[in-house]
Structures are given as C-alpha cells and as structure tokens.
Write an enzyme that holds these catalytic residues in place. Structure first.
Site, PDB file in Angstrom:
ATOM      1  N   HIS A 182       0.821  -1.229   0.000  1.00  0.00           N
ATOM      2  CA  HIS A 182       0.000   0.000   0.000  1.00  0.00           C
ATOM      3  C   HIS A 182       0.852   1.275   0.000  1.00  0.00           C
ATOM      4  O   HIS A 182       0.430   2.303   0.535  1.00  0.00           O
ATOM      5  CB  HIS A 182      -0.961  -0.019   1.201  1.00  0.00           C
ATOM      6  CG  HIS A 182      -0.273  -0.057   2.541  1.00  0.00           C
ATOM      7  ND1 HIS A 182      -0.768  -0.757   3.613  1.00  0.00           N
ATOM      8  CD2 HIS A 182       0.865   0.535   2.988  1.00  0.00           C
ATOM      9  CE1 HIS A 182       0.037  -0.593   4.662  1.00  0.00           C
ATOM     10  NE2 HIS A 182       1.030   0.197   4.305  1.00  0.00           N
ATOM     11  N   HIS A 212      -1.654   4.567   9.838  1.00  0.00           N
ATOM     12  CA  HIS A 212      -0.280   5.052  10.051  1.00  0.00           C
ATOM     13  C   HIS A 212      -0.267   6.378  10.794  1.00  0.00           C
ATOM     14  O   HIS A 212       0.675   7.162  10.649  1.00  0.00           O
ATOM     15  CB  HIS A 212       0.444   5.225   8.723  1.00  0.00           C
ATOM     16  CG  HIS A 212       0.538   3.995   7.863  1.00  0.00           C
ATOM     17  ND1 HIS A 212      -0.545   3.450   7.214  1.00  0.00           N
ATOM     18  CD2 HIS A 212       1.585   3.205   7.554  1.00  0.00           C
ATOM     19  CE1 HIS A 212      -0.155   2.386   6.509  1.00  0.00           C
ATOM     20  NE2 HIS A 212       1.130   2.207   6.710  1.00  0.00           N
ATOM     21  N   HIS A 270      10.038  -4.188   4.346  1.00  0.00           N
ATOM     22  CA  HIS A 270      10.503  -2.799   4.271  1.00  0.00           C
ATOM     23  C   HIS A 270      10.780  -2.231   5.656  1.00  0.00           C
ATOM     24  O   HIS A 270      10.192  -2.661   6.638  1.00  0.00           O
ATOM     25  CB  HIS A 270       9.565  -1.888   3.489  1.00  0.00           C
ATOM     26  CG  HIS A 270       8.157  -1.684   4.019  1.00  0.00           C
ATOM     27  ND1 HIS A 270       7.269  -2.701   4.253  1.00  0.00           N
ATOM     28  CD2 HIS A 270       7.469  -0.534   4.305  1.00  0.00           C
ATOM     29  CE1 HIS A 270       6.101  -2.199   4.646  1.00  0.00           C
ATOM     30  NE2 HIS A 270       6.195  -0.886   4.708  1.00  0.00           N
ATOM     31  N   GLU A 302       3.835  -5.450   8.667  1.00  0.00           N
ATOM     32  CA  GLU A 302       2.508  -5.292   8.026  1.00  0.00           C
ATOM     33  C   GLU A 302       2.022  -6.595   7.384  1.00  0.00           C
ATOM     34  O   GLU A 302       0.842  -6.698   7.017  1.00  0.00           O
ATOM     35  CB  GLU A 302       2.551  -4.184   6.973  1.00  0.00           C
ATOM     36  CG  GLU A 302       2.697  -2.792   7.573  1.00  0.00           C
ATOM     37  CD  GLU A 302       2.846  -1.690   6.530  1.00  0.00           C
ATOM     38  OE1 GLU A 302       2.771  -0.513   6.921  1.00  0.00           O
ATOM     39  OE2 GLU A 302       3.045  -1.994   5.340  1.00  0.00           O
TER      40      GLU A 302
HETATM   41  C1  DHB Z   1       6.289   3.255   2.315  1.00  0.00           C
HETATM   42  C2  DHB Z   1       5.740   1.992   2.580  1.00  0.00           C
HETATM   43  C3  DHB Z   1       4.649   1.870   3.453  1.00  0.00           C
HETATM   44  O1  DHB Z   1       4.059   0.670   3.773  1.00  0.00           O
HETATM   45  C4  DHB Z   1       4.097   2.991   4.053  1.00  0.00           C
HETATM   46  O2  DHB Z   1       3.026   2.827   4.847  1.00  0.00           O
HETATM   47  C5  DHB Z   1       4.637   4.235   3.810  1.00  0.00           C
HETATM   48  C6  DHB Z   1       5.742   4.382   2.947  1.00  0.00           C
HETATM   49  C7  DHB Z   1       7.448   3.437   1.383  1.00  0.00           C
HETATM   50  O3  DHB Z   1       8.125   2.484   1.005  1.00  0.00           O
HETATM   51  O4  DHB Z   1       7.690   4.589   0.968  1.00  0.00           O
HETATM   52 FE    FE Z   2       2.587   0.953   5.485  1.00  0.00          FE
END
Ligand code: DHB
Ligand code: FE
Length: 281
Positions: A12, A59, A193, A240
């Site tokens: 997302h 978030h 991530h 997540e």
């Molecule tokens: C990014 C990824 C995410 O899941 C998020 O909530 C905000 C930013 C990113 O990789 O930029």
């Molecule tokens: Fe996220």
C-alpha cells in the site's frame, strides 16, 4: 448467505498513489510494478463483490500513539480519507455497510476478539491506495467496505498467530451472515521494508518469496514467526504482513492461487501481490 469468494493481498506504498495521480503507470520505473495488477482487476471484475473487507494498518491518521486499539472495525455508513502529509489527493468517501459491520463486530467479540468498534473512522493510504490500484476507474458505486484496522505501529503488536485466528473468526462471521452477498477480503501492507533507523531501505527478497509461497497452502508456517522475528527478517514495517495473515485466515483451508506478483523496490518497499480464491469459489 454471504459468501467469502477470495482475497487479494497487496502492498500500500503511498508513492503508488502519486504514480496513479500523475498517470505514470507506463513509465520505466513503474511499468514492472503496475504490470502485476491487470490480472487482479480482471479477477475482481469477474467476482463483482458486493462488499470488500479491507484489512490494513492505520499510520497515524485515525489513531495516534495516545490511543491505539490492537484491532478496530469500522461500523460507519461511510469512511472519509484526509491529508496524511504524503501529498496524495484526498479521495472521495467510501461506502460502509453498518449492518454487516455490526454483525462482524458481534461475532468477533463473541469469539473473544475484543475489537474496538468505530462509528467514525478516517481511512489512510493503507486503505485508499490498494482500492485505487484494484479499481483504477474508482470503486464501483455499489461496493460497500468494512475497514479492519490492525496496530502495526506501537508495541505491543498482535502476534501473527493471533492475526491468523482473527481472520478465521472474520471468515466465520461472514459465513453466518444471512444476506446473500459476495465478499472479498483485501489485506494490505508489506512485504519487507523498513522506513527509518540504521536499516532504512532493508528488503529481504528471499523471505518475501518464501511468504508468497507459504501463504497459499501452508500459512501456518508464517504464523510461527513472532513480531520480533518479522521485524528482523522483514524490517520494522515488514510486520505489516500480519494484514495478509488476517486475510488468509478468513479463507478456507484450501485455496486456489489465481495470481501473484513481486517487484523490488517501490520506494523503500518490496511490493507484493497475491490473489487467492476459496476452493469452492
Ligand atoms: C512506504 C511503505 C509503506 O508501507 C508505508 O506505509 C509508507 C511508505 C514506502 O516504502 O515509501
Ligand atoms: Fe505501510
């Protein structure tokens, strides 16, 4: 009776929303990512769902560190989006289905998941970006949504095994709803991530590919990880993945894989997509 037809799990990342807003889908950077989505859209068009249960994490738009429910379920007639600071265009509100929401909330509390019920709830990019990806022309006017929000932000987080069980309880709640509805579950977030700290930019392709394999026929293998394991193996935001586990838990034990896609990186994130259909679907 309502029928849970299948699930779509997808990343997302806010940058995807920017790319959509600017029409960059065919640019060299974006094409390999967006090329994964036509098949998912085609499947959704065939299913033509009445309701999407969207399992995601907020978030900081609707919940902040001062009040952080572990699990929250929307029970509103509509869900509005608002500026989160990512510069994304604010979307039109999404229709809710309060009657189904309350049925799910009652069923979950009956099964000892003491969720927070939200008769007002702003939805952030965890909800809006996947819907924009899956319905580029806009969500069909008849589509109703039920947001299910998980805490992935502030410790302690719900464990992967707890999230899988929450999914099971959601699946049973849908199956016991008397209205004749086609329902899909959309699980958003991941894959690996980490957005800050010394490991910012961390991606673990081997782990992600293992998750994409196991989520289909051996999801219990993923529920053995703790949240700490996930933070180490997939990065602090890679936790997540628990939204994917809720979505998978809602489906039958045996599912058919319709489609999957994986592309790294999009922004700081490994972008994953999985489309699963209930065997009877
Ligand atoms: C990014 C990824 C995410 O899941 C998020 O909530 C905000 C930013 C990113 O990789 O930029
Ligand atoms: Fe996220």
């Amino acid at each position: 009776m309502a029928r849970l037809v299948g699930a779509i799990c997808t990343s997302h990342i806010p940058a995807i929303g920017h790319a959509i807003a600017r029409g960059l889908e065919q640019d060299a950077y974006w094409r390999p990512f967006f090329s994964g989505y036509p098949r998912a859209r085609e499947w959704l068009a065939g299913v033509n769902p009445d309701v999407a249960i969207v399992v995601y994490n907020d978030h900081g738009l609707n919940f902040f560190l001062d009040k952080m429910p572990t699990f929250a379920v929307g029970a509103a007639p509509e869900y509005r989006n608002a500026d989160e600071g990512w510069g994304l265009p604010t979307t039109a509100p999404y229709r809710g289905d309060p009657e189904l929401s309350w049925h799910i909330i009652e069923a979950l509390i009956d099964r000892e998941f003491d969720v927070t019920s939200c008769q007002e709830m702003l939805v952030d990019h965890g909800f809006t970006v996947p819907l924009a990806l899956l319905w580029p022309e806009g969500a069909p006017p008849g589509l109703r949504t039920v947001p299910v929000c998980l805490n992935t932000i502030q410790q302690p987080l719900p464990s992967p095994t707890r999230c899988f069980k929450l999914g099971r309880a959601i699946g049973r709640a849908v199956a016991s709803y008397s209205q004749d509805l086609r329902v899909v579950v959309i699980g958003t977030g991941g894959l690996s991530h980490q957005l800050d700290g010394q490991r910012a930019g961390f991606i673990n392709k081997e782990f992600d590919l293992m998750c994409l394999e196991k989520i289909v026929a051996a999801p219990l293998a993923l529920t053995r990880f703790t949240i700490e394991d996930l933070a180490i193996l997939a990065g602090t935001q890679g936790v997540e993945l628990i939204s994917w586990l809720v979505a998978r838990g809602a489906l039958d034990e045996h599912v058919a894989k319709v489609h999957s896609h994986y592309h790294i990186p999009v922004s700081n994130t490994a972008a994953g997509l999985m489309v699963l259909e209930n065997a009877g679907g």
